[in-house]
Design an enzyme around this catalytic site. Structure first.
Site, PDB file in Angstrom:
ATOM      1  N   HIS A 164       1.428  -2.315   5.592  1.00  0.00           N
ATOM      2  CA  HIS A 164       1.242  -2.604   4.169  1.00  0.00           C
ATOM      3  C   HIS A 164       2.272  -1.868   3.311  1.00  0.00           C
ATOM      4  CE1 HIS A 164      -2.553  -4.931   3.953  1.00  0.00           C
ATOM      5  NE2 HIS A 164      -2.923  -4.255   5.030  1.00  0.00           N
ATOM      6  N   GLU A 202      -8.232  -7.637  13.100  1.00  0.00           N
ATOM      7  CA  GLU A 202      -8.727  -7.887  11.756  1.00  0.00           C
ATOM      8  C   GLU A 202      -8.407  -9.322  11.335  1.00  0.00           C
ATOM      9  OE1 GLU A 202      -8.057  -3.285  10.146  1.00  0.00           O
ATOM     10  OE2 GLU A 202      -6.658  -4.864   9.549  1.00  0.00           O
ATOM     11  N   ASP A 208      -3.950  -8.492   3.038  1.00  0.00           N
ATOM     12  CA  ASP A 208      -5.339  -8.688   3.451  1.00  0.00           C
ATOM     13  C   ASP A 208      -5.921  -9.757   2.534  1.00  0.00           C
ATOM     14  OD1 ASP A 208      -5.029  -6.603   5.248  1.00  0.00           O
ATOM     15  OD2 ASP A 208      -6.097  -5.139   4.016  1.00  0.00           O
ATOM     16  N   HIS A 259      -5.994  -9.793   8.119  1.00  0.00           N
ATOM     17  CA  HIS A 259      -4.746  -9.035   8.022  1.00  0.00           C
ATOM     18  C   HIS A 259      -3.570  -9.833   8.596  1.00  0.00           C
ATOM     19  CE1 HIS A 259      -2.563  -5.004   8.620  1.00  0.00           C
ATOM     20  NE2 HIS A 259      -1.811  -5.864   9.279  1.00  0.00           N
ATOM     21  N   ARG A 281       0.850  -1.201   0.000  1.00  0.00           N
ATOM     22  CA  ARG A 281       0.000   0.000   0.000  1.00  0.00           C
ATOM     23  C   ARG A 281       0.882   1.246   0.000  1.00  0.00           C
ATOM     24  NH1 ARG A 281      -3.901   0.056   4.925  1.00  0.00           N
ATOM     25  NH2 ARG A 281      -4.652  -1.762   3.748  1.00  0.00           N
TER      26      ARG A 281
END
Length: 202
Positions: free
Chosen positions: A116, A181, A123, A184, A71
């Site tokens: 990320h 999460e 994910d 994740h 990311r």
């Protein structure tokens, strides 16, 4: 994109993906800065570990579907700007029904410096190889709510078992889970543990 970063689908045969932040189907309600194509990028080390995961998941009847990998920092900055904008309600019910936008950061669902961006966090979820249908997990990607936590009350037995299947194969292949999460995971021996990259996914 540096030589150690690659498109995951080119290195993990059979993996499926839906890069949510390149689409309108994410908690911001529109494509996010830094995601120019619907592809998932990661380090070569991430890909090697995911191939191991794929091989362990297949005998259980599961394949892998990825929602996000690397990311860009500019995408994280976009999340920060979005969190300060007035609430319009467009994605709240689906993604953060019980908290305010700013609380996403306070409660750890979104970070100003994301793992990320180091290239070895992913994910993902499982799908049934026999049917192609996603495994039921008791909540979708980026549902920022306590029901998304590992061990959360309120999920069915089947959903809890599917989460455990995912966690088991990921941890067996060198990944660390994130308690808030279920989708994740970060590679334990990530190659760039202190570097946050900002090149676009393109």
């Amino acid at each position: 994109m540096g030589e150690d970063f690659v498109f995951v689908d080119e290195f993990v045969p059979g993996v499926r993906w839906d890069a949510k932040y390149s689409t309108w189907d994410n908690f911001t309600g529109k494509p996010v800065d830094g995601y120019a194509v619907n592809r998932v990028v990661g380090t070569r080390a991430l890909c090697a570990a995911l191939e191991d995961v794929r091989e362990k998941a297949a005998p259980l009847g599961f394949g892998l579907l990825l929602w996000d990998g690397y990311r860009p920092q500019r995408a994280v900055d976009c999340f920060l700007r979005w969190s300060r904008q007035p609430e319009d309600g467009r994605t709240k019910l689906r993604h953060y029904p019980h908290i305010d936008r700013a609380e996403m950061f306070e409660k750890g669902y979104v970070a100003a410096k994301s793992g990320h961006s180091r290239g070895s966090t992913v994910d993902l979820t499982l799908y049934h190889l026999a049917t192609g249908e996603l495994a039921r997990m008791g909540g979708d990607h980026d549902l920022m709510d306590v029901i998304s936590h590992h061990g959360a009350p309120g999920v069915t037995r089947l959903e809890a078992e599917n989460r455990l299947h995912l966690r088991s194969v990921m941890e067996a292949c060198g990944f660390i889970s994130y308690e808030c999460e279920w989708w994740h995971y970060t590679l334990k021996d990530e190659p760039y543990p202190s570097t946050y990259f900002d090149f676009p996914v393109a």
